[in-house]
Design an enzyme around this catalytic site. Structure first.
Site, PDB file in Angstrom:
ATOM      1  N   CYS A 184      76.821  52.712  37.293  1.00 23.88           N
ATOM      2  CA  CYS A 184      75.995  53.200  36.187  1.00 23.88           C
ATOM      3  C   CYS A 184      76.676  54.509  35.691  1.00 23.88           C
ATOM      4  CB  CYS A 184      74.477  53.376  36.339  1.00 23.88           C
ATOM      5  SG  CYS A 184      73.540  54.270  35.017  1.00 23.88           S
ATOM      6  N   ASP A 191      76.182  48.610  39.776  1.00 26.02           N
ATOM      7  CA  ASP A 191      75.809  47.327  39.015  1.00 26.02           C
ATOM      8  C   ASP A 191      76.693  46.120  39.592  1.00 26.02           C
ATOM      9  OD1 ASP A 191      74.131  48.786  37.366  1.00 26.02           O
ATOM     10  OD2 ASP A 191      75.580  49.427  36.120  1.00 26.02           O
TER      11      ASP A 191
END
EC number: 1.7.1.13
Length: 276
Positions: A184, A191
């Site tokens: 992120c 992620d």
């Protein structure tokens, strides 16, 4: 970091409001990230959609009895804005103590608010747990390339120069990997995702594709832009007749984001993977 994201609730302490508050939604313009890729709203080389699934959707009946469901949202890939994920979560939480006459009333409210934030009509489906449970999980189409033997030492930035193809052979195939990871750009949280590449064009070297996917491992960007970058890098290399790149990310905060970019019309169903 996207300049607008600095002002979003992402990465900050937030008050969890339990009554309907549409102003919690925080749109982030796509234009800055498109510009990084040399794109504008008028020159997008793909069609697509961002599928969002919400597993923490709840509201009240007029009697005060709570209801839980799963929300499926589809945001057009050419919408002026993405919706920042934490603001999306906070907005959905604001429905928790809010009564709605029926599911149709809730869906109409969601369509209105999300479309206003995205700047383009957003598709909404509110589904029962029973219906979603019956679908189970699915496997990705095509050949999994994760068992190929590769050597990797650079994880900081995507490396399109790793990609190789055989221009003398034209193939039509579908391949996938579960080794996609990025971070992120606001919180640096990981992620985790799975990515599908379907194309007709010069034969792509599978090991080079896996090396390229792994090169995203420490890269900081939003889900949507990672998929768009993969699409563009493959399009430049393969010069394909058709190309689809579709990623399904592991959920965070009760939401998963699944960007789909293609030269063709959107066809892939919104089915969950084993990590979702």
């Amino acid at each position: 970091m996207h300049p607008a994201a600095e002002h979003s609730p992402l990465g900050k302490s937030s008050e969890y409001i339990a009554t309907y508050t549409p102003s919690l939604l925080f749109p982030i313009p796509r234009t800055a990230k498109w510009a990084e890729l040399g794109l504008t709203a008028e020159t997008l080389p793909y069609k697509g959609v961002d599928f969002w699934n919400c597993f923490e959707l709840s509201w009240l009946l007029p009697s005060g009895k709570p209801v839980v469901a799963i929300g499926e949202f589809s945001i057009p890939a050419d919408s002026p804005n993405i919706i920042e994920s934490k603001s999306f979560k906070l907005y959905l939480n604001s429905l928790n103590q809010t009564p709605f006459a029926d599911t149709a009333s809730l869906e109409a409210t969601l369509v209105k608010d999300l479309s206003a934030a995205a700047g383009k009509p957003v598709g909404v489906r509110v589904r029962s747990l029973k219906d979603v449970e019956a679908e189970g999980v699915v496997a990705l189409p095509g050949v999994c390339i994760d068992d190929l033997d590769i050597s990797v030492s650079d994880y900081e930035h995507p490396r399109p120069e790793l990609l190789r193809c055989d221009d003398s052979r034209v193939v039509e195939e579908s391949v996938h990997s579960h080794l996609l990871k990025s971070n992120c750009p606001v919180t640096s949280q990981p992620d985790w995702g799975s990515v599908v590449v379907e194309y007709r064009g010069a034969a792509l070297d599978h090991a080079s594709l896996l090396e390229y996917i792994v090169s995203f491992r420490q890269h900081s960007d939003f889900h949507e832009q990672c998929v768009e970058r993969i699409f563009l890098d493959l399009q430049r290399l393969l010069k394909p007749e058709k190309l689809t790149v579709f990623a399904r990310y592991v959920r965070r905060g009760g939401l998963d984001i699944n960007p789909y970019r293609s030269t063709e019309s959107v066809q892939l169903p919104n089915h969950r993977l084993v990590r979702q």
